[in-house]
Design a protein around this motif. Structure first.
Motif, PDB file in Angstrom:
ATOM      1  N   MET A  60       0.844  -1.172   0.000  1.00  0.00           N
ATOM      2  CA  MET A  60       0.000   0.000   0.000  1.00  0.00           C
ATOM      3  C   MET A  60       0.891   1.237   0.000  1.00  0.00           C
ATOM      4  O   MET A  60       1.876   1.309   0.722  1.00  0.00           O
ATOM      5  CB  MET A  60      -0.913  -0.032   1.225  1.00  0.00           C
ATOM      6  N   LYS A  61       0.524   2.220  -0.821  1.00  0.00           N
ATOM      7  CA  LYS A  61       1.341   3.423  -0.896  1.00  0.00           C
ATOM      8  C   LYS A  61       1.211   4.257   0.378  1.00  0.00           C
ATOM      9  O   LYS A  61       0.212   4.168   1.092  1.00  0.00           O
ATOM     10  CB  LYS A  61       0.963   4.251  -2.128  1.00  0.00           C
ATOM     11  N   LYS A  62       2.195   5.080   0.644  1.00  0.00           N
ATOM     12  CA  LYS A  62       2.216   5.927   1.843  1.00  0.00           C
ATOM     13  C   LYS A  62       1.097   6.960   1.763  1.00  0.00           C
ATOM     14  O   LYS A  62       0.952   7.658   0.777  1.00  0.00           O
ATOM     15  CB  LYS A  62       3.573   6.619   1.948  1.00  0.00           C
ATOM     16  N   GLN A  63       0.302   7.022   2.811  1.00  0.00           N
ATOM     17  CA  GLN A  63      -0.808   7.969   2.904  1.00  0.00           C
ATOM     18  C   GLN A  63      -0.297   9.302   3.432  1.00  0.00           C
ATOM     19  O   GLN A  63       0.429   9.339   4.412  1.00  0.00           O
ATOM     20  CB  GLN A  63      -1.882   7.403   3.836  1.00  0.00           C
ATOM     21  N   THR A  64      -0.697  10.384   2.768  1.00  0.00           N
ATOM     22  CA  THR A  64      -0.295  11.723   3.212  1.00  0.00           C
ATOM     23  C   THR A  64      -1.472  12.689   3.297  1.00  0.00           C
ATOM     24  O   THR A  64      -1.280  13.857   3.601  1.00  0.00           O
ATOM     25  CB  THR A  64       0.761  12.319   2.256  1.00  0.00           C
ATOM     26  N   ALA A  65      -2.684  12.208   3.056  1.00  0.00           N
ATOM     27  CA  ALA A  65      -3.857  13.095   3.030  1.00  0.00           C
ATOM     28  C   ALA A  65      -4.056  13.840   4.342  1.00  0.00           C
ATOM     29  O   ALA A  65      -4.417  15.015   4.343  1.00  0.00           O
ATOM     30  CB  ALA A  65      -5.107  12.291   2.685  1.00  0.00           C
ATOM     31  N   GLY A  66      -3.836  13.176   5.460  1.00  0.00           N
ATOM     32  CA  GLY A  66      -3.994  13.832   6.752  1.00  0.00           C
ATOM     33  C   GLY A  66      -3.028  14.981   6.924  1.00  0.00           C
ATOM     34  O   GLY A  66      -3.416  16.083   7.323  1.00  0.00           O
ATOM     35  N   HIS A  67      -1.760  14.736   6.612  1.00  0.00           N
ATOM     36  CA  HIS A  67      -0.751  15.787   6.749  1.00  0.00           C
ATOM     37  C   HIS A  67      -1.022  16.941   5.782  1.00  0.00           C
ATOM     38  O   HIS A  67      -0.888  18.104   6.166  1.00  0.00           O
ATOM     39  CB  HIS A  67       0.655  15.222   6.525  1.00  0.00           C
ATOM     40  N   VAL A  68      -1.429  16.618   4.567  1.00  0.00           N
ATOM     41  CA  VAL A  68      -1.697  17.646   3.566  1.00  0.00           C
ATOM     42  C   VAL A  68      -2.921  18.477   3.961  1.00  0.00           C
ATOM     43  O   VAL A  68      -2.884  19.706   3.931  1.00  0.00           O
ATOM     44  CB  VAL A  68      -1.889  17.017   2.164  1.00  0.00           C
ATOM     45  N   SER A  69      -3.995  17.814   4.340  1.00  0.00           N
ATOM     46  CA  SER A  69      -5.255  18.507   4.616  1.00  0.00           C
ATOM     47  C   SER A  69      -5.327  19.133   6.006  1.00  0.00           C
ATOM     48  O   SER A  69      -5.906  20.195   6.179  1.00  0.00           O
ATOM     49  CB  SER A  69      -6.435  17.547   4.458  1.00  0.00           C
ATOM     50  N   LEU A  70      -4.762  18.457   6.994  1.00  0.00           N
ATOM     51  CA  LEU A  70      -4.954  18.894   8.382  1.00  0.00           C
ATOM     52  C   LEU A  70      -3.669  19.108   9.164  1.00  0.00           C
ATOM     53  O   LEU A  70      -3.721  19.431  10.361  1.00  0.00           O
ATOM     54  CB  LEU A  70      -5.815  17.860   9.125  1.00  0.00           C
ATOM     55  N   GLY A  71      -2.537  18.922   8.533  1.00  0.00           N
ATOM     56  CA  GLY A  71      -1.265  18.989   9.245  1.00  0.00           C
ATOM     57  C   GLY A  71      -1.056  20.255  10.052  1.00  0.00           C
ATOM     58  O   GLY A  71      -0.596  20.204  11.191  1.00  0.00           O
ATOM     59  N   ASP A  72      -1.402  21.413   9.501  1.00  0.00           N
ATOM     60  CA  ASP A  72      -1.228  22.681  10.217  1.00  0.00           C
ATOM     61  C   ASP A  72      -2.277  22.869  11.300  1.00  0.00           C
ATOM     62  O   ASP A  72      -2.001  23.444  12.345  1.00  0.00           O
ATOM     63  CB  ASP A  72      -1.297  23.862   9.239  1.00  0.00           C
ATOM     64  N   PHE A  73      -3.484  22.395  11.058  1.00  0.00           N
ATOM     65  CA  PHE A  73      -4.597  22.623  11.982  1.00  0.00           C
ATOM     66  C   PHE A  73      -4.678  21.563  13.073  1.00  0.00           C
ATOM     67  O   PHE A  73      -4.917  21.866  14.233  1.00  0.00           O
ATOM     68  CB  PHE A  73      -5.918  22.673  11.195  1.00  0.00           C
ATOM     69  N   ALA A  74      -4.498  20.315  12.691  1.00  0.00           N
ATOM     70  CA  ALA A  74      -4.631  19.197  13.631  1.00  0.00           C
ATOM     71  C   ALA A  74      -3.518  18.185  13.391  1.00  0.00           C
ATOM     72  O   ALA A  74      -3.751  17.089  12.877  1.00  0.00           O
ATOM     73  CB  ALA A  74      -5.999  18.538  13.475  1.00  0.00           C
ATOM     74  N   PRO A  75      -2.299  18.539  13.750  1.00  0.00           N
ATOM     75  CA  PRO A  75      -1.160  17.668  13.429  1.00  0.00           C
ATOM     76  C   PRO A  75      -1.238  16.278  14.050  1.00  0.00           C
ATOM     77  O   PRO A  75      -0.824  15.301  13.421  1.00  0.00           O
ATOM     78  CB  PRO A  75       0.058  18.449  13.945  1.00  0.00           C
ATOM     79  N   LYS A  76      -1.771  16.161  15.257  1.00  0.00           N
ATOM     80  CA  LYS A  76      -1.858  14.832  15.882  1.00  0.00           C
ATOM     81  C   LYS A  76      -2.848  13.954  15.123  1.00  0.00           C
ATOM     82  O   LYS A  76      -2.586  12.771  14.882  1.00  0.00           O
ATOM     83  CB  LYS A  76      -2.265  14.945  17.361  1.00  0.00           C
ATOM     84  N   PHE A  77      -4.012  14.506  14.745  1.00  0.00           N
ATOM     85  CA  PHE A  77      -4.993  13.752  13.972  1.00  0.00           C
ATOM     86  C   PHE A  77      -4.374  13.320  12.643  1.00  0.00           C
ATOM     87  O   PHE A  77      -4.536  12.174  12.214  1.00  0.00           O
ATOM     88  CB  PHE A  77      -6.258  14.577  13.742  1.00  0.00           C
ATOM     89  N   ALA A  78      -3.649  14.232  11.992  1.00  0.00           N
ATOM     90  CA  ALA A  78      -2.991  13.910  10.719  1.00  0.00           C
ATOM     91  C   ALA A  78      -2.001  12.762  10.901  1.00  0.00           C
ATOM     92  O   ALA A  78      -1.946  11.844  10.078  1.00  0.00           O
ATOM     93  CB  ALA A  78      -2.287  15.146  10.163  1.00  0.00           C
ATOM     94  N   GLU A  79      -1.251  12.804  11.988  1.00  0.00           N
ATOM     95  CA  GLU A  79      -0.297  11.738  12.280  1.00  0.00           C
ATOM     96  C   GLU A  79      -1.012  10.404  12.503  1.00  0.00           C
ATOM     97  O   GLU A  79      -0.609   9.367  11.957  1.00  0.00           O
ATOM     98  CB  GLU A  79       0.507  12.085  13.531  1.00  0.00           C
TER      99      GLU A  79
END
Length: 107
Positions: A1-20
């Motif tokens: 499975m490819k590396k997921q980055t949607a959380g970091h891209v969409s929410l990284g600045d606003f909710a970094p823990k959720f993105a992680e």
């Protein structure tokens, strides 16, 4: 499975823990446990859960595309949605079918 980055891209600045948690734990650690449960089955379980909860937006479309990439055929997807319609609700199934038709390019 490819590396997921949607959380970091969409929410990284606003909710970094959720993105992680989204990218690194859910899609990184949980989805990568293919020895315990193959990706095709994980996709089927995920789609079933989303439709049953009434999550019929781009999240479901993403997971329908992932299921297709993980080997769920058009025929299997039609049978899965038909089966869960009786448990998750007819309107949810209709909505899911519309997205599945897009993903499987059925006009």
């Amino acid at each position: 499975m490819k590396k997921q980055t949607a959380g970091h891209v969409s929410l990284g600045d606003f909710a970094p823990k959720f993105a992680e948690l989204n990218d690194d734990v859910l899609f990184g650690e949980v989805w990568s446990r293919e020895d315990e449960l193959p990706l095709k089955i994980r996709s089927i379980v995920t789609i079933t859960a989303l439709i049953s909860k009434g999550v019929l937006d781009n999240s479901l479309k993403y997971h329908l595309e992932t299921a297709k990439n993980n080997g769920v055929s058009k025929e299997e997807m039609a049978e899965i949605i038909t089966h869960i319609a009786f448990y998750s609700g007819w309107p949810n199934a209709w909505s899911a079918f519309n997205l599945a038709k897009e993903v499987y390019s059925i006009k």
